[in-house]
Design an enzyme around this catalytic site. Structure first.
Site, PDB file in Angstrom:
ATOM      1  N   GLN A  53      34.933  56.771  14.367  1.00 57.26           N
ATOM      2  CA  GLN A  53      34.363  56.844  15.708  1.00 57.26           C
ATOM      3  C   GLN A  53      32.865  56.606  15.630  1.00 57.26           C
ATOM      4  O   GLN A  53      32.207  57.028  14.680  1.00 57.26           O
ATOM      5  CB  GLN A  53      34.633  58.207  16.352  1.00 57.26           C
ATOM      6  CG  GLN A  53      36.100  58.432  16.712  1.00 57.26           C
ATOM      7  CD  GLN A  53      36.332  59.777  17.375  1.00 57.26           C
ATOM      8  OE1 GLN A  53      35.806  60.779  16.915  1.00 57.26           O
ATOM      9  NE2 GLN A  53      37.111  59.796  18.433  1.00 57.26           N
ATOM     10  N   GLY A  54      32.304  55.913  16.643  1.00 63.55           N
ATOM     11  CA  GLY A  54      30.872  55.656  16.716  1.00 63.55           C
ATOM     12  C   GLY A  54      30.385  55.760  18.138  1.00 63.55           C
ATOM     13  O   GLY A  54      31.120  56.145  19.040  1.00 63.55           O
ATOM     14  N   ASP A  77      22.851  45.358  13.326  1.00 61.16           N
ATOM     15  CA  ASP A  77      23.117  46.721  12.852  1.00 61.16           C
ATOM     16  C   ASP A  77      23.674  46.680  11.433  1.00 61.16           C
ATOM     17  O   ASP A  77      24.727  47.242  11.142  1.00 61.16           O
ATOM     18  CB  ASP A  77      24.087  47.428  13.797  1.00 61.16           C
ATOM     19  CG  ASP A  77      24.075  48.950  13.608  1.00 61.16           C
ATOM     20  OD1 ASP A  77      23.126  49.457  12.962  1.00 61.16           O
ATOM     21  OD2 ASP A  77      24.991  49.625  14.079  1.00 61.16           O
TER      22      ASP A  77
END
Length: 751
Positions: free
Chosen positions: A425-426, A542
């Site tokens: 999860q982010g 990123d």
């Protein structure tokens, strides 16, 4: 009728609560401190609290109102369902005018070992036009930090009520945080914005309590030293099932324990609505006598009320039948004659009702199915499905790889998005493990939000990403557009993230120097491919070890293009809102908002520094000047003490020269100015050359050029590249040799 029944139920509940005054505190113990109720297990005097954890100091001063204190923390409300409202200190740093001279600051530390920051009732907020802030806490007895950045050049772009990074930023609180400090800082000491924003602030705010306004930027908040927030409390540190079998279990009669959602320990509650009171007292949950309520819950003209343990019944008088309860709407009615007419009519009515129910159910299910189909069609069009189909028809070669999945396919593949299928999860969404009908394992990304104004750009990104065919980039297999938020389907990579392999002691020992050099070289090659070999250049934005996956052969796979940007061929830089991860963020991009491919180069330099040192990109365990790994790494090279920070597991006499070469490449990538950094293609060539020299024992970095020519029997073609050294204005000329059609760069520790 339903509204009347609901109103009656509410009235009865309120009257029943008024009829029973359940105790809050232990006998002969005060149950208030000032305006705050003090329920057990909390208490203010000896023998009135469960243990020292729940002792409150009830101050009584003529100069200030009486209030309960937990240590030095002021309590404003205590709830027996496990929540504690407090006034938490604010962290602030204020500067005098625009001089950059610090006028006053405050960095509070909340030390409450046994209580947890509520992750559902709070949020972390930072305010300022030149501000970055952190909340440093402990999670499972390990240091943990969250933070955000807030910038603005003027008040023109500041929007009241919006806390999205312009003048104000906020982040959710993770579960299980204790003992926190707040740290509000600035990048330029408010010199450029001091005329309208002299201070940086950080605080934990109670949900729906804080509403951002530009007034917070212009006014000094020094006098507002506290802000409402919520702590979660519980009994002990064991689960409910374990506590039941231990001495000291505190849940009283007619109560039951349950495990809180946030933190350790257990809580108590009364077993049902027929009981009321403090479940932590031995006789705290007391039966409510509903028959004493006004109005009476029974129709007193046709029935009598009888209180039962935890409930009540209404007994109809002779000649009447029913349940007698007003709230049910049935009450007590005269008994009917048992004639054949009275039997046939209800039977006919029942059969008719059953027929209506069956027919109505069929119609309802049909309408619901049609509504679901229309909703899927609506989402498909909103998410650009028609545009995607049109573009796919223009890329016939990509038809097999760019598949449009149905919502049912992905729902079945993830077992209805079961929590056991979550891979990670982010901040942008959740990734699930899915199994397609052909038993192919895939990764399915479910985003949290979807910007409808960016649908065309999203579709273009899908088209470009499905056409990427590089062995070191996670391949996109397709997408689903029938849901409110589009779902993306990727190939499944088996060996986890590079981050876990670097920082997990059990895994890092298997990450040899050869594997680390391979990972760095493959990652550089993939980024070079994205920057210069795709039909439309892609800036990842990123790059970090958490977004580099490894397969079983330790081959690198770049993933997570959620923040990536497609660069038009006629542009070299883009003006965009800063996005990325602290520790990997290009400082030039951060200050200028101008994104170029050199921003990925800087982030890659931090990744290489992690591979060499096994240190984290941002660590509060290091001294303040060395918290950033980029600065720590460059300083070590500059002071000629690189060997002191290298991971001992990878260093030996046979590879020390190669390690120094890779370190110099990382230092080159970490140049402050983007124009001083190499391109990813140059980095990839350098690293691939080092890999080849490591694979061929005859090629050693300490051989003279003549010996190399003699051994390989190949002509030597040399040319020069001028590289600006970021530590001085001098230019270093690097000679490159061509050996057997492979470019190999001799070691140059002076770069």
């Amino acid at each position: 009728m339903f509204l009347q029944i609901t109103c009656v139920v509410l009235i009865l509940s309120e009257m029943a609560a008024a009829a029973v005054a359940a105790p809050l505190a232990k006998p002969n113990c005060p149950d208030r401190c000032g305006d705050v109720e003090i329920p057990y297990p909390f208490g203010t005097t000896k023998d009135c609290y469960l243990n020292e954890v729940f002792w409150l100091n009830c101050s009584d001063s003529s100069s200030s109102p009486t209030k309960p204190l937990l240590g030095y923390i002021e309590i404003t409300k205590i709830s027996i369902d496990g929540q504690l409202d407090i006034l938490s200190l604010i962290s602030f740093r204020c500067f005098k005018n625009s001089s950059g001279v610090l006028e006053y600051d405050n960095e509070p530390y909340l030390r409450v070992l046994d209580f947890t920051i509520s992750n559902t009732r709070n949020k972390f907020v930072a305010v300022g036009c030149d501000t970055y802030a952190f909340l440093n806490a402990f999670q499972n007895n390990e240091p943990f930090s969250i933070g955000c950045t807030s910038t603005c050049q003027s008040l023109r772009n500041v929007i009241d009520g919006s806390c999205s990074g312009i003048g104000c930023c906020q982040v959710d609180i993770p579960k299980g945080l204790k003992n926190f400090t707040l740290d509000a800082r600035s990048y330029n000491d408010h010199v450029k914005v001091g005329s309208f924003n002299p201070c940086s602030y950080a605080f934990v705010a109670k949900q729906d309590w804080f509403n951002f306004s530009s007034d917070y930027l212009q006014e000094s908040q020094q006098g507002n030293k506290t802000y409402p927030m919520v702590l979660d409390w519980a009994i002990g540190d064991t689960t409910c099932e374990i506590a039941k079998n231990q001495s000291g279990y505190v849940c009283g009669r007619n109560s039951q324990c349950y495990d809180p959602e946030n933190g350790d320990g257990y809580l108590c509650k009364c077993i049902n609505e027929g009981y009321e009171g403090n479940p932590y007292l031995e006789d705290g949950c007391q039966d409510i006598n509903e028959c004493e309520a006004d109005p009476n819950p029974c129709n007193t003209t046709t029935s009598t009320c009888k209180n039962t343990d935890g409930n009540f019944t209404c007994i109809c008088l002779d000649g009447y039948e029913g349940d007698g309860k007003i709230a049910s709407g049935i009450g007590c009615r005269p008994k009917a004659n048992k004639s054949s007419v009275n039997i046939i009519v209800p039977l006919a009515i029942s059969i008719g009702l059953v027929g209506l129910f069956v027919g109505g159910s069929s119609i309802y299910c049909g309408l619901k199915r049609r509504k679901l189909i229309k909703l899927k069609e609506k989402f498909f069009q909103q998410n650009g499905g028609l545009l995607l189909q049109q573009k796919l028809s223009n890329y016939r070669a990509s038809m097999e790889t760019a598949k449009i999945f149905s919502a049912e396919e992905l729902q079945n593949a993830t077992n209805n998005y079961d929590e056991s299928r979550v891979l990670g999860q982010g901040s942008f969404g959740t990734v699930y493990r899915g199994v397609l009908p052909d038993n192919k394992i895939v990764a399915i990304k479910k985003s949290k939000i979807c910007d409808r104004t960016q649908i065309e750009q999203f579709i273009n990104e899908v088209i470009v990403l499905t056409q990427i065919n590089h062995r070191n980039v996670v391949r996109m297999l397709g997408c689903c557009l029938e849901t409110e938020v589009p779902l993306l389907v990727y190939e499944f990579i088996t060996n986890g993230t590079l981050s876990s392999h670097i920082h997990d002691k059990n895994l890092s020992s298997s990450l040899s120097w050869e594997k680390r050099l391979k990972i760095a070289s493959e990652t550089a090659g993939a980024l070079a491919y994205l920057h210069s070999s795709t039909s439309v250049p892609i800036i990842h934005r990123d790059v970090k070890p958490a977004n580099i996956l490894l397969d079983d052969n330790y081959s690198a796979k770049i993933a997570d293009f959620g923040t990536s940007i497609l660069v038009p061929l006629d542009q070299t830089e883009l003006s965009t809102l800063v996005k990325g991860t602290f520790g990997y963020l290009d400082p030039e991009y951060f200050y200028s908002n101008q994104l170029t491919e050199k921003s990925d180069v800087y982030s890659f330099g931090v990744v290489v520094a992690e591979l060499l040192t096994s240190e984290k990109a941002l660590s509060f365990d290091r001294p303040e000047k060395d918290r950033s790994l980029a600065m720590y790494f460059n300083s070590a090279i500059k002071e000629d003490c690189l060997h002191q920070i290298l991971d001992d597991q990878i260093v030996n006499d046979g590879n020390i020269n190669a390690i120094h070469e890779v370190a110099n490449i990382a230092k080159w990538c970490l140049s402050v100015r983007g124009e001083d950094r190499p391109t990813m293609k140059e980095v990839a060539m350098e690293l691939e050359g080092l890999r080849i020299m490591g694979k061929h024992p005859l090629v050693k970095t300490n051989l003279y050029i003549e010996e190399t020519d003699y051994l390989l029997g190949a002509p030597t073609h040399s040319f020069n590249i001028d590289v600006y050294n970021d530590s001085s204005s001098a230019i270093t000329t690097v000679g490159l040799e061509t050996m057997s059609n492979q470019v190999v760069k001799p070691l140059d520790d002076g770069r």
